[in-house]
Design an enzyme around this catalytic site. Structure first.
Site, PDB file in Angstrom:
ATOM      1  CB  SER A 153     -31.929 -16.897 -22.156  1.00  7.22           C
ATOM      2  OG  SER A 153     -31.984 -15.814 -21.885  1.00  7.22           O
ATOM      3  CE  LYS A 193     -30.583 -15.458 -18.063  1.00  9.24           C
ATOM      4  NZ  LYS A 193     -30.951 -14.871 -19.372  1.00  9.24           N
ATOM      5  CB  SER A 212     -34.941 -15.923 -18.507  1.00  3.92           C
ATOM      6  OG  SER A 212     -34.011 -16.188 -19.214  1.00  3.92           O
TER       7      SER A 212
END
Length: 413
Positions: free
Chosen positions: A64, A67, A124
């Protein structure tokens, strides 16, 4: 759901369920032959100096932390007026079908850009990441290409993206060093949005989510950035902390648990601040020349802002006129690569300068197009070096697994 009821579902209902199930299974197992490994880095945000590193160029799955690039491009779109904070974005079937972590967005619904941003930072949310991606490109695949192009532009030369949220993909790779470069770029390029990374709680449709970044309350001065996890990479974290008037950016990859990752982050931030203070007291900051005979030792390895790259782009690019003091004794240079675009050549030169600043900082850079080739090729050279400087610079760059070739530069390039 019983098997009988499952069997009655039509193809349109089954498709998102099967996609989500497949992605969850992949996330649990990770890409084939993947092996978790710890890597880490701490960088002084003001100087770019690396204060701690352990295998910072090892390829890893960013999970993640991906991101962060989705957010970088979102902030760019906000700055350029292509998106607005209160603008509502539609939720596609693909976005709604993303597995956890997610907000649970429904197909045909919508979400404000501000809420989507905060959901990435705090929760997230995989579904919100796809919503943002599809709002800036026709498909998530096309957006991932834009992510990779931006990574190359920022100097993240070992990074390749395949999706907007970091769900498992064997071709989605990065390094701790590259992630630190991205974190530094977010802080440098978008100070008006960086404060969002300090958000501790986010409320969506009556439900309040608490940040996954526990260091916001667990280490002095931490004010961002983001966590990440997939089985193949372990527990990851990119963080920034300000203490003693100095900002450090740190990245930890491969924690066995979230708690152990956080402890390691605290440890290396402590090491970083201690070393920064010691070097400041001893007046041995990166801005000062390094001792003779040890070029590149302790040199910054992250892409730095503000490096003056004098770009020359012609079939036979002329070497910029050297300063008088170096005109007669510095006829050499180093070639740090040949690239498919001027933008990538410039990024390659920038990375070389930051990796070996002892001789390369403040030297002119030439980006030259090579004629008579089937496709455009651009070579990046850094000029006005003595032969010894060029040779020592190449040793430093090659020790960091960067390309380098000593060249003797004539008046015609």
């Amino acid at each position: 759901m019983t098997l009988e009821r499952f069997a009655r579902l039509g193809p349109q209902m089954l498709a998102p369920l099967l996609l989500a199930a497949a992605l969850v299974l992949v996330g649990l197992s990770g890409p084939a032959h993947a092996k978790r490994q710890y890597t880490g880095i701490v960088v002084d945000a003001a100087t770019g100096q690396v204060l701690y590193d352990y295998r910072p160029d090892t390829l890893i799955y960013p999970a993640s932390l991906t991101k962060l690039m989705t957010l970088y491009l979102t902030f760019e779109a906000l700055r350029d007026g292509r998106l607005g904070m209160e603008q509502r974005l539609p939720v596609s079937q693909r976005a709604a079908g993303m597995p956890a972590s997610k907000l649970g967005l429904k197909r045909g619904g919508s979400i404000k850009v501000r809420d989507a941003i905060l959901s990435l930072i705090v929760k997230s949310a995989n579904d919100a990441a796809v919503v943002l991606a599809e709002s800036m490109a026709k498909t998530e695949i096309l957006f991932a290409r834009e992510m990779t192009e931006k990574a190359q532009e920022l100097g993240m030369i070992r990074t390749s993206f395949r999706n907007a949220n970091g769900l498992p993909n064997r071709h989605q790779k990065s390094t701790a060093r590259d992630i630190s470069t991205l974190a530094l770029a977010l802080i440098r390029d978008f100070p008006e949005y960086y404060d969002l990374f300090a958000t501790r709680k986010f409320t969506w449709e009556g439900r309040t989510y608490t940040s996954t970044n526990k260091l916001l309350n667990g280490y002095p001065g931490v004010d961002g950035l983001k966590t990440g996890y997939i089985n193949a990479s372990g527990f990851n974290l990119a963080a920034s902390s300000v203490r003693y008037g100095r900002r450090l950016v740190a990245v930890v990859i491969g924690g066995k648990t979230g708690a152990r990752r956080n402890r390691q982050m605290k440890k290396i931030l402590g090491i970083g601040f201690q070393r920064a203070l010691e070097r400041e007291k001893a007046r041995q900051l990166v801005a000062m020349p390094l001792p003779p005979g040890r070029p590149g030792t302790g040199a910054p390895s992250s892409a730095l802002a503000g490096i003056d790259l004098s770009v020359v782009s012609s079939a036979h690019a002329a070497v910029p006129p050297p300063p008088a003091r170096r005109a007669d004794n510095a006829p050499y240079g180093v070639q740090v690569g040949a690239f498919s675009s001027q933008k990538r050549a410039t990024a390659g030169a920038r990375l070389a300068v930051s990796a070996a600043p002892t001789y390369l900082q403040n030297r002119p850079v030439a980006i030259e197009s090579i004629p008579d080739t089937a496709r455009s090729i651009y070579r990046a050279r850094i000029l006005e070096l003595t032969r010894d400087e060029a040779q020592e610079t190449c040793q430093t760059l090659k020790s960091q697994r960067l390309d380098c070739l000593v060249v003797k530069v004539s008046a015609g390039g």
